[in-house]
Scaffold this active site. Structure first.
Site, short mmCIF file in Angstrom:
data_model
loop_
_atom_site.label_atom_id
_atom_site.label_comp_id
_atom_site.label_asym_id
_atom_site.label_seq_id
_atom_site.Cartn_x
_atom_site.Cartn_y
_atom_site.Cartn_z
N HIS A 49 46.73 -87.52 -41.90
CA HIS A 49 46.68 -88.91 -41.46
C HIS A 49 45.64 -89.69 -42.26
O HIS A 49 44.58 -89.17 -42.60
CB HIS A 49 46.29 -88.97 -39.98
CG HIS A 49 47.35 -88.44 -39.07
ND1 HIS A 49 48.52 -89.10 -38.82
CD2 HIS A 49 47.41 -87.29 -38.35
CE1 HIS A 49 49.27 -88.39 -37.99
NE2 HIS A 49 48.62 -87.28 -37.69
N VAL A 172 40.26 -61.68 -28.58
CA VAL A 172 38.91 -61.61 -28.01
C VAL A 172 39.01 -61.68 -26.49
O VAL A 172 39.62 -62.60 -25.94
CB VAL A 172 38.03 -62.74 -28.58
CG1 VAL A 172 36.70 -62.82 -27.84
CG2 VAL A 172 37.81 -62.53 -30.08
C1 LIG Z 1 53.14 -81.38 -31.84
C2 LIG Z 1 51.91 -81.50 -32.68
C3 LIG Z 1 51.87 -82.36 -33.77
C4 LIG Z 1 50.71 -82.49 -34.53
N1 LIG Z 1 50.73 -83.22 -35.69
C5 LIG Z 1 49.62 -83.32 -36.46
C6 LIG Z 1 49.64 -83.99 -37.69
O1 LIG Z 1 50.66 -84.44 -38.16
N2 LIG Z 1 48.47 -84.12 -38.37
C7 LIG Z 1 47.30 -83.62 -37.90
O2 LIG Z 1 46.28 -83.82 -38.53
N3 LIG Z 1 47.27 -82.89 -36.77
C8 LIG Z 1 48.40 -82.71 -36.05
N4 LIG Z 1 48.40 -81.97 -34.91
C9 LIG Z 1 47.16 -81.32 -34.52
C10 LIG Z 1 46.95 -80.04 -35.30
O3 LIG Z 1 48.12 -79.28 -35.37
C11 LIG Z 1 45.83 -79.28 -34.62
O4 LIG Z 1 44.72 -80.12 -34.50
C12 LIG Z 1 45.41 -78.05 -35.38
O5 LIG Z 1 46.51 -77.28 -35.78
C13 LIG Z 1 44.47 -77.22 -34.52
O6 LIG Z 1 44.13 -76.08 -35.23
P1 LIG Z 1 43.24 -74.94 -34.57
O7 LIG Z 1 43.00 -73.96 -35.62
O8 LIG Z 1 42.07 -75.58 -33.90
O9 LIG Z 1 44.16 -74.37 -33.40
P2 LIG Z 1 45.40 -73.37 -33.52
O10 LIG Z 1 46.22 -73.64 -34.72
O11 LIG Z 1 46.09 -73.41 -32.21
O12 LIG Z 1 44.72 -71.98 -33.76
C14 LIG Z 1 44.03 -71.29 -32.76
C15 LIG Z 1 44.17 -69.82 -33.06
O13 LIG Z 1 43.37 -69.08 -32.17
C16 LIG Z 1 44.06 -67.90 -31.82
N5 LIG Z 1 43.51 -67.41 -30.56
C17 LIG Z 1 43.63 -67.97 -29.33
N6 LIG Z 1 43.00 -67.23 -28.42
C18 LIG Z 1 42.44 -66.18 -29.08
C19 LIG Z 1 41.65 -65.08 -28.67
N7 LIG Z 1 41.32 -64.88 -27.39
N8 LIG Z 1 41.26 -64.18 -29.60
C20 LIG Z 1 41.59 -64.35 -30.91
N9 LIG Z 1 42.35 -65.38 -31.35
C21 LIG Z 1 42.76 -66.30 -30.44
C22 LIG Z 1 45.51 -68.36 -31.73
O14 LIG Z 1 46.42 -67.28 -31.81
C23 LIG Z 1 45.60 -69.32 -32.89
O15 LIG Z 1 46.02 -68.68 -34.08
C24 LIG Z 1 49.55 -81.79 -34.17
C25 LIG Z 1 49.61 -80.89 -33.09
C26 LIG Z 1 50.79 -80.71 -32.38
C27 LIG Z 1 50.85 -79.68 -31.32
#
Ligand SMILES: Cc1cc2nc3c(=O)[nH]c(=O)nc-3n(C[C@H](O)[C@H](O)[C@H](O)COP(=O)(O)OP(=O)(O)OC[C@H]3O[C@@H](n4cnc5c(N)ncnc54)[C@H](O)[C@@H]3O)c2cc1C
Length: 486
Positions: A49, A172
């Site tokens: 974005h 975890v």
């Molecule tokens: C429908 C949708 C559309 C979106 N579109 C956009 C976009 O166009 N542009 C943008 O900038 N953002 C967008 N976002 C937001 C973006 O996808 C997220 O902000 C980002 O992917 C978050 O990444 P993360 O690594 O924090 O979380 P996640 O990708 O959810 O990763 C978390 C990880 O932690 C792991 N995990 C969970 N619990 C445990 C545990 N107990 N032990 C070990 N591992 C664990 C999970 O398996 C996962 O792999 C969108 C989100 C959604 C859902």
């Protein structure tokens, strides 16, 4: 003893690992799934974005703009497909035109370059298929699209190349502070739980980040899982949109978009509905019908018969409304990176830099590596010139055998994927690395060949091979008289 343990390997965890791997540190990434990028980072709109959406003064605003700035160079160096296509937010009424003014002003305040409000036919000049009822649009030429899971893979693989250790299937289940370090229990099977020690911990567990925080500190935020559903149209529809086309945001978020993807398909979605289970990535008739109807308001000629896949992703919506980036109370060196909803994909590199500076303030010594690897290259046969294709096939005939005909992916590329720094162990993990199965037939033709290649290269019995997540076995038994050893 590790210096830093990262919980979760979505884009946040991967960006953190990459950023930390610049320094002489012992880094561990713990991911509960059998591959990286299995949460929100796999299933989203893939947009970097521009940064006019978040309210000025929020973490989201500052980190979106900075993350988007960093993404271009990162993608170039790490060979992630990045298409700076620009975005439009459409207005269909005088009321919505006021919203465009608001977004424009927010964008200017957030430091987004080149924003412009265009009117009437200027919109159709950029995007001929946009509805004639759209009266004005906010145009942000700097917005881009990426392949989100490849962005995660690129960062995670580079971190691994630079010495970070990744443990998959490592959920975890407990974190405890003992003296000057943390003890972390992880593992997916009861009899294989390991205890790991680390001086610093980074909680990047997406929808589970509140649960992880609560293992070590008093609860101070809540995450509500919120699902968004999508259509993905065949590349034959590519001409329908060459930018990201939003409608005005509403109380539920940025709303339904119609967009080109970095891969050349058309993506349409998402809707927004709270779900009780953060892993519930089903799609629904109701959700998809809403998406289709709403998207037709922007682009009336959309042809949903060209749909090749529906999918959904789950947002980690924080009750604060902003990213939660904090050192957990009473837990020095334990950093939460929680509630990373949209624009988390865009903001990730900036979130990682901020977290690393917090770790430094908390006492982590950062000594730069002289030999930091900041490059990654993949062969994409389909993108090569005829001359380069011929040279490559002469050098290695594996690149002369096309396995995925929809996406022109060769045996050589599948073998490259199977020998890459984070070895893929499922059919979809191979798909995410080289694109085999991403096309029109969605693996209908190539998956038997991909199965054979995985099985042979990694010595996995096909009966034990999974489609994607743990337990998604594809075969139940052999036919035609072949026993297990046949
Ligand atoms: C429908 C949708 C559309 C979106 N579109 C956009 C976009 O166009 N542009 C943008 O900038 N953002 C967008 N976002 C937001 C973006 O996808 C997220 O902000 C980002 O992917 C978050 O990444 P993360 O690594 O924090 O979380 P996640 O990708 O959810 O990763 C978390 C990880 O932690 C792991 N995990 C969970 N619990 C445990 C545990 N107990 N032990 C070990 N591992 C664990 C999970 O398996 C996962 O792999 C969108 C989100 C959604 C859902």
């Amino acid at each position: 003893m590790f210096d830093a343990a990262i919980i979760g390997c979505g884009i946040t965890g991967a960006a953190l690992a990459f950023e930390l791997s610049r320094y002489k540190l012992k880094i561990l990434i713990l991911e509960k799934e059998n591959d990286v990028s299995q949460g929100a980072s796999k299933a989203n709109s893939g947009i970097i974005h521009a940064g006019y959406d978040p309210m000025p003064g929020t973490k989201m605003a500052a980190l979106n703009v900075e993350g988007a700035r960093l993404a271009e160079e990162l993608c170039q160096n790490l060979d992630v497909e990045y298409k700076k296509c620009g975005s439009l937010v459409l207005a269909f009424s005088a009321e919505e035109e006021k919203t465009l003014e608001l977004l424009y002003n927010q964008g200017v305040e957030n430091g987004v370059p080149e924003l412009e409000i265009i009117r009437g036919e200027a919109i159709r000049k950029l995007e001929p298929n946009v509805s004639g009822k759209a009266t004005a649009a906010l145009y942000a030429p700097g917005a881009a699209v990426v392949i989100p899971w490849d962005y995660v893979l690129a960062l995670a693989e580079t971190a691994v190349q630079n010495g970070a250790e990744l443990r998959l299937n490592a959920e975890v289940s407990a974190v405890e502070k003992t003296g000057g370090f943390y003890k972390i229990k992880c593992g997916n099977k009861k009899d294989e739980i390991e205890e790991i020690e680390s001086r610093f911990v980074l909680n990047a567990a997406g929808v589970n980040s509140a649960e992880i925080h609560n293992m070590i500190a008093p609860p101070n935020f809540k995450i509500t899982p919120n699902r968004g559903e999508y259509y993905l149209l065949d590349k034959a529809q590519a001409k329908i949109a060459s930018r990201v086309i939003f409608q005005c945001p509403n109380e539920k978020g940025k709303g339904v978009l119609v967009s080109t993807t970095a891969h050349g398909n058309i993506i349409i979605g998402p809707d927004s509905s709270d779900v009780s289970d953060g892993e519930n990535t089903a799609t629904s008739l109701r959700g998809l019908a809403y998406v289709a109807e709403t998207a037709r308001k922007s682009v009336p000629s959309l042809d949903f018969r060209a749909n090749i896949r529906n999918f959904s992703g789950v947002r980690a919506n924080p009750d604060s409304g902003d990213f939660i980036i904090q050192e957990a109370e009473g837990a020095p060196g334990f950093i939460d990176l929680a509630g990373i909803k949209s624009p988390g994909l865009s903001a990730a590199p900036a979130i990682a830099k901020l977290a690393v500076s917090m770790l430094e303030q908390s006492g982590l010594a950062l000594i730069k590596k002289e030999n930091f690897i900041y490059t990654r290259r993949k062969i994409r046969f389909a993108n090569l010139s005829e001359k380069d294709k011929q040279t490559l096939v002469r050098e290695n005939p594996n690149y002369g055998r096309i396995i995925c005909r929809c996406e022109t992916v060769t045996e050589g590329e599948i073998l490259d994927a199977l020998r890459s720094p984070i070895i893929p162990r499922s059919i979809d993990a191979v798909k995410r690395r080289c694109g085999a199965g991403l096309g029109r037939c969605q693996g209908g033709f190539c998956s038997p060949r991909v199965t054979e290649l995985i099985s042979k290269e990694l010595c996995i019995n096909p009966l034990e091979l999974e489609q994607d997540r743990s337990g998604s076995y594809i075969f139940t038994s052999e036919t035609k008289g072949g026993g297990k050893d046949a």
